[in-house]
Design an enzyme around this catalytic site. Structure first.
Site, short mmCIF file in Angstrom:
data_model
loop_
_atom_site.label_atom_id
_atom_site.label_comp_id
_atom_site.label_asym_id
_atom_site.label_seq_id
_atom_site.Cartn_x
_atom_site.Cartn_y
_atom_site.Cartn_z
N HIS A 1 -6.74 -2.52 15.00
CA HIS A 1 -6.94 -1.74 13.77
C HIS A 1 -6.69 -2.62 12.53
CE1 HIS A 1 -6.88 2.01 11.35
NE2 HIS A 1 -6.04 1.32 10.60
N GLU A 2 -5.55 -3.27 12.52
CA GLU A 2 -5.21 -4.07 11.33
C GLU A 2 -6.16 -5.26 11.21
OE1 GLU A 2 -3.30 -2.46 9.51
OE2 GLU A 2 -2.49 -1.16 11.08
N GLU B 1 0.86 -1.18 0.00
CA GLU B 1 0.00 0.00 0.00
C GLU B 1 0.90 1.24 0.00
OE1 GLU B 1 -2.73 0.43 3.29
OE2 GLU B 1 -3.85 2.00 2.26
N GLU C 1 -10.07 3.79 6.31
CA GLU C 1 -9.26 4.24 7.44
C GLU C 1 -10.07 4.93 8.53
OE1 GLU C 1 -6.65 2.94 7.89
OE2 GLU C 1 -5.89 2.36 5.91
N HIS D 1 -9.47 -4.20 9.79
CA HIS D 1 -9.42 -3.96 8.34
C HIS D 1 -9.85 -5.19 7.54
CE1 HIS D 1 -7.97 0.01 7.45
NE2 HIS D 1 -6.79 -0.11 8.02
N GLY E 1 2.93 2.35 10.80
CA GLY E 1 2.66 1.56 11.99
C GLY E 1 2.53 0.08 11.69
N MET F 1 0.42 -2.92 8.61
CA MET F 1 -0.29 -3.06 7.34
C MET F 1 -1.18 -4.29 7.36
SD MET F 1 -0.88 -1.83 4.40
CE MET F 1 -2.10 -2.62 3.37
N GLU F 2 -2.41 -4.08 6.86
CA GLU F 2 -3.47 -5.07 7.00
C GLU F 2 -3.51 -6.12 5.89
OE1 GLU F 2 -3.95 -1.75 6.24
OE2 GLU F 2 -5.56 -1.51 4.78
N ASN F 3 -2.40 -6.46 5.24
CA ASN F 3 -2.39 -7.47 4.19
C ASN F 3 -3.26 -8.66 4.58
OD1 ASN F 3 -0.03 -5.97 3.12
ND2 ASN F 3 0.96 -6.86 4.92
N1 0A1 Z 1 -3.17 0.79 5.81
C1 0A1 Z 1 -2.25 0.92 6.88
C2 0A1 Z 1 -1.36 2.09 6.80
C3 0A1 Z 1 -0.22 2.03 5.86
C4 0A1 Z 1 -0.23 2.83 4.75
C5 0A1 Z 1 0.86 2.88 3.90
C6 0A1 Z 1 1.93 2.11 4.21
O1 0A1 Z 1 3.02 2.18 3.38
C7 0A1 Z 1 4.24 2.40 3.81
C8 0A1 Z 1 1.97 1.31 5.31
C9 0A1 Z 1 0.86 1.26 6.13
C10 0A1 Z 1 -3.05 1.14 8.15
O2 0A1 Z 1 -3.98 1.91 8.14
O3 0A1 Z 1 -2.72 0.55 9.15
ZN ZN Z 2 -5.70 1.49 8.65
#
Ligand code: 0A1
Ligand code: ZN
Length: 881
Positions: free
Chosen positions: A304-305, A127, A327, A308, A268, A270-272
């Site tokens: 949070h993750e 992301e 978000e 998601h 912080g 990432m919600e993969n």
């Molecule tokens: N989607 C994640 C936040 C996130 C966005 C971009 C990134 O790239 C470096 C990494 C994480 C969240 O909301 O937790």
């Molecule tokens: Zn998020």
């Protein structure tokens, strides 16, 4: 690239993709410098797209190997390939497969986007647009595919090989040195949710059975030797999974859920899908290396993750303009989870503090943008407090306006209707319009209009008529690109506080929505309440029911009465904050108002004395919030123009010292009462006691430095946990002298092998409000604990310094020069971290003229630097505009 040359991407230009990718088969052979990627894409024309359009796949620093269509090598004349783009000029107008070979170098990837290595571990961050650094792709969230991923790597270097979904095969590669795993994720997803991890990792594991009966293997993977610090994250995961079942009816949907902690990560976490990757500071915790604050952050971010999975993954975003769809909603969900697990009022107070310092300041400066931006040059610059925190406030207001029942029904409808799709804010709001029967057209303005509204309120009591009339008016100041503002829908939760408590609210006003809420959706309105026998004190915006500034002309005495008697804990807290804030604003504007500060300190100390004695021991977490003054940056923003950071700091310190002097005895007694000597436990009640003891320690250190230094040194020695040790260090940093330097050195020795703890040590020093801090920070950049390539280190030391109001804003401009130089240096390796750091300049326009000129000059220097990344160029340009 010069920012002027970067195209502006506009929401109104959205068009569906001409092509879709139904399936993705990835075959990835991991190697430190030569990782081979083969992608087999199951393509088809999108019925909603342009027939006969070329196929243009995104890339970023890629080089193409072989390219095959339906298994046959494609003639070179049929396509063109650059590092940024792979174009098939005339693809067949039917289903076909495309096989794309690329080779990438994860060790050279310092941007930490795409596939990179963090302490030898292979990991990915896709992301918003990192997948295109792995393979050519339609890298946009509305192209959703079913992924099957084969990973191969050296057994010794990467015994663990993870990807999204469920494990379907594993085995040895002939030759004996390498092995493979195959993962299948049945849920179609956009490329930004793809992930892989390969490395030597330890883990903790736990089985979980969902409410609907699915057995799930949960695992938290960490660097070798750190499994003992993964238990709290696992505990949080189990609790938040149950919570989502109970509160939102959401069950997990795969057979495994993996969390991996890595030490180099831009954000912080990432919600993969099925494979969340975390910055290790938001996973690892034990009492010796994590504070109560860390435990709480881990709980919030794990949740949070995980949340998601439904709000973000099962339902994703049509385009990046809809980022707040996932978000804002997911922040709201994690805030609610933490509120249920801990103290709801204390959580709300903490969240509002964050909102004000991060989001209100963004909304008040040159980077202000709507919760749903209309245009961007670099999407990575829009992972902002506005999209996240204000986005969550919008959901909170929606819930308050339509009520709990219609809100839950709307969420259910959203999950049912939009599952498996890439949705928009309009799709989302339509669900709530339907379940509530309301027209949400004006409410939707919250997504379009930037800026923090101000509510001006005043009240009149008519003793003869026994009525109380409240006049409310709203305004929003112009923000970049939005000179004229329209009235938004503002739910104002309120009470009228009489001598015996809350008065019953009786009114025929159509603006009164019942349940103690007035809806202000016009420029102004009046509401008259009847049967009001005595002049009440209005308690407005209870629970901070809308993200606004409130101007209400209440005398200090009335605010102190609210502090004592309001039934709403948030407004009890707010009442004292308002008293303090007014005095700080006055003294920050005009140092001759210092006498008024002393008077205010007397009032506050008077109110706090009894409170600390009687109530604080029963709710220490709340009391700790009460004892903490508004932040200096918030005072600066309230002052708004010609800001002199030194005057604000002097006022802040002066008020703290006065309060500390007057409360000294209470504070010492309180510290004793709260010192239970029990073994450390991270639960909210114990954390609350530590928070209050340490808040008291800070006030003592300021007002009685010798006594404070003695207490801090003793606390450092006797503490059995990092929370108390770090608080001792922080208190000591307020007291210049040898004792401080000794403790700083002792701390570094104690935690020499703990990078995450040393981050806090770096930050504590970067925040010292003294002229020597810049040199100290420069020296610390040479310390073995520091590294410019690790985002956490940079954020702690340099980011900490940039948050130091007086020292970043040194009158000689040296603070700006230092940070600007680092931004430029860092931009060459990690543009995302560099551009976030540059965001520290966002409040430059409100400074007094001398500093303003100096800050502007450094911003201009950054903007004029050749070969800037799009990330930094965009922030520099918008900050200067
Ligand atoms: N989607 C994640 C936040 C996130 C966005 C971009 C990134 O790239 C470096 C990494 C994480 C969240 O909301 O937790
Ligand atoms: Zn998020």
């Amino acid at each position: 690239m010069r920012s002027e040359d970067t195209p502006l991407i506009r929401l109104e230009d959205y068009r569906p993709s001409d092509w879709l990718i139904d399936t993705v088969d990835l075959d990835i052979a991991l190697h430190p410098t030569k990782t081979r990627v083969r992608a087999l894409l199951g393509m088809r024309p999108n019925p909603a797209g342009q027939p006969g359009a070329p196929l243009v796949l995104d890339g970023d620093e890629l080089s193409l190997g072989a390219l095959r269509l339906d298994g046959l090598l494609i003639d070179e004349s049929a396509y063109s390939a650059t590092p940024q783009k792979l174009t098939l000029h005339a693809p067949p107008a039917r289903r076909f497969t495309l096989m794309i070979d690329t080779e990438i170098d994860p060790s050279a990837n310092t941007k930490l986007m795409g596939l990179y290595r963090s302490s030898r571990v292979y990991c990915t961050q896709c992301e918003a647009d990192g997948f295109r650094r792995i393979s050519y792709f339609l890298d946009r969230p509305d192209v959703m595919s079913v992924y099957t991923v084969r990973l191969e790597a050296a057994k010794l270097a990467a015994p663990v090989l993870l990807s999204n979904g469920n494990l379907v095969a594993a085995g040895e590669v002939p030759g004996g040195e390498r092995h493979f795993t195959v993962w299948h994720d049945p849920h179609p997803k956009p490329a930004y949710l793809f992930a892989l991890v390969g490395g030597a990792l330890d883990h903790v594991r736990q089985n979980y059975v969902t409410a609907d009966g699915r057995s799930v293997e949960l695992a938290v993977y960490v660097e070798p030797g750190k499994a003992g610090r993964a238990g709290w994250a696992m505990d949080c995961l189990v609790r938040c999974m149950r919570w989502d079942e109970r509160v939102f009816g959401r069950n997990y949907d795969l057979d495994v859920f993996n969390v991996v902690a890595v030490s180099d990560f831009n954000m912080g976490a990432m919600e993969n899908k099925g494979l969340n990757i975390f910055n290790d500071k938001y996973v690892l915790a034990d009492p010796q290396t994590a504070t109560d604050g860390d435990y709480a952050s881990i709980e919030a971010i794990i949740a949070h993750e995980y949340f998601h999975n439904w709000t973000g993954n099962r339902i994703t975003c049509r385009d990046w303009f809809q980022l707040c769809l996932k978000e804002g909603l997911t922040v709201f969900r994690d805030q609610e989870f933490s509120a249920d697990e801990r103290s709801r009022p204390v959580k709300r107070i903490a969240d509002v503090r964050t909102l004000r310092t991060t989001q209100f300041s963004e909304d008040a400066g040159p980077l202000a943008h709507p919760v749903r931006p209309r245009a961007y040059k670099e999407i990575n610059n829009f992972y902002t407090p506005t999209v996240y925190e204000k986005g969550a406030e919008v959901i909170r207001m929606l819930k308050l306006l339509i009520g709990d029942g219609a809100f839950r029904a709307g969420m259910d409808l959203y999950f049912q209707r939009c599952d498996g799709t890439a949705a928009t804010i309009e799709d989302f709001l339509a669900c709530f319009a339907e379940t509530s029967g309301r027209d949400l057209a004006q409410f939707a303005l919250w997504y379009e209009q930037s800026g923090t509204p101000t509510i001006v309120a005043s009240g009149r009591h008519d003793a003869a008529a026994r009525t109380y009339t409240l006049d409310l008016a709203q305004t929003t100041a112009p923000t970049p690109g939005q000179p004229d503002k329209r009235p938004v829908v503002l739910p104002v939760a309120l009470g009228l506080v009489g001598t015996g408590g809350d008065l019953p609210l009786r009114t025929a006003s159509p603006a009164y929505a019942g349940d103690g809420v007035i809806v202000l959706d016009q420029p102004s309105l009046s509401v008259t309440f009847s049967d009001v026998a005595e002049p009440p004190i209005p308690s407005l915006l209870r629970g901070f029911s809308a993200p606004v500034r409130l101007e209400l002309d209440l005398a200090d005495g009335d605010l102190l009465r609210l502090f004592a008697a309001d039934s709403d804990p948030f407004n009890r807290w707010q009442a004292l904050q308002t008293v303090a804030s007014r005095a700080l604003v006055a003294a920050g504007r005009d140092a001759t108002k210092h006498n008024a500060l002393v008077a205010t300190a007397g009032e506050l100390a008077g109110a706090l004395g009894d409170f600390l004695r009687v109530q604080a021991p029963a709710d220490p977490a709340f009391a700790a919030q009460v004892l903490r003054l508004p932040g200096q940056a918030d005072i600066a923003r309230e002052i708004g123009a010609h800001v002199d950071p030194d005057a604000i700091h002097a006022a802040h310190r002066g008020l703290s010292v006065e309060i500390g002097l007057q409360l000294g005895a209470h504070l010492l007694v309180l510290r004793d009462i709260l010192n239970t000597q029990a073994r450390y436990s991270p639960d909210a009640a114990s954390a609350g006691r530590r928070a209050l003891r340490n808040e008291a320690l800070g006030l003592i250190a300021l007002s009685a430095p010798d006594a404070g230094a003695g207490l801090a040194a003793a606390q450092f020695s006797s503490a059995d946990n990092l929370t108390d040790r770090l608080a001792a260090l922080a208190a000591m940093t307020l007291v210049p002298g040898d004792a401080r330097e000794d403790l700083i050195a002792r701390f570094a020795q104690t935690y020499a092998a703990e990078p995450l703890v040393l981050d806090k040590w770096l930050m504590a020093q970067a925040l010292i409000p003294e002229a020597g801090t810049l040199d100290r920070v420069k020296a610390l950049m040479q310390h073995p604990a520091f590294s410019l390539t690790n985002p956490n280190r940079v954020r702690s030391l340099i980011g900490g310094f940039a948050a130091n109001l007086t020292q970043f804003n040194r009158a000689d401009g040296e603070g700006y020069a230092f940070v600007a130089d680092i931004v430029i240096a860092l931009d060459r390796t990690n543009p995302q971290v560099a551009s976030r750091l540059l965001g520290s300049f966002k409040s430059w326009r409100m400074l007094e003229p001398g500093r303003k000129v100096l800050a502007e000059a450094k911003l201009a220097m950054v903007a004029q630097t050749p070969n800037l990344s799009r990330d930094v160029a965009d922030i520099a340009e918008r900050t200067l505009a």
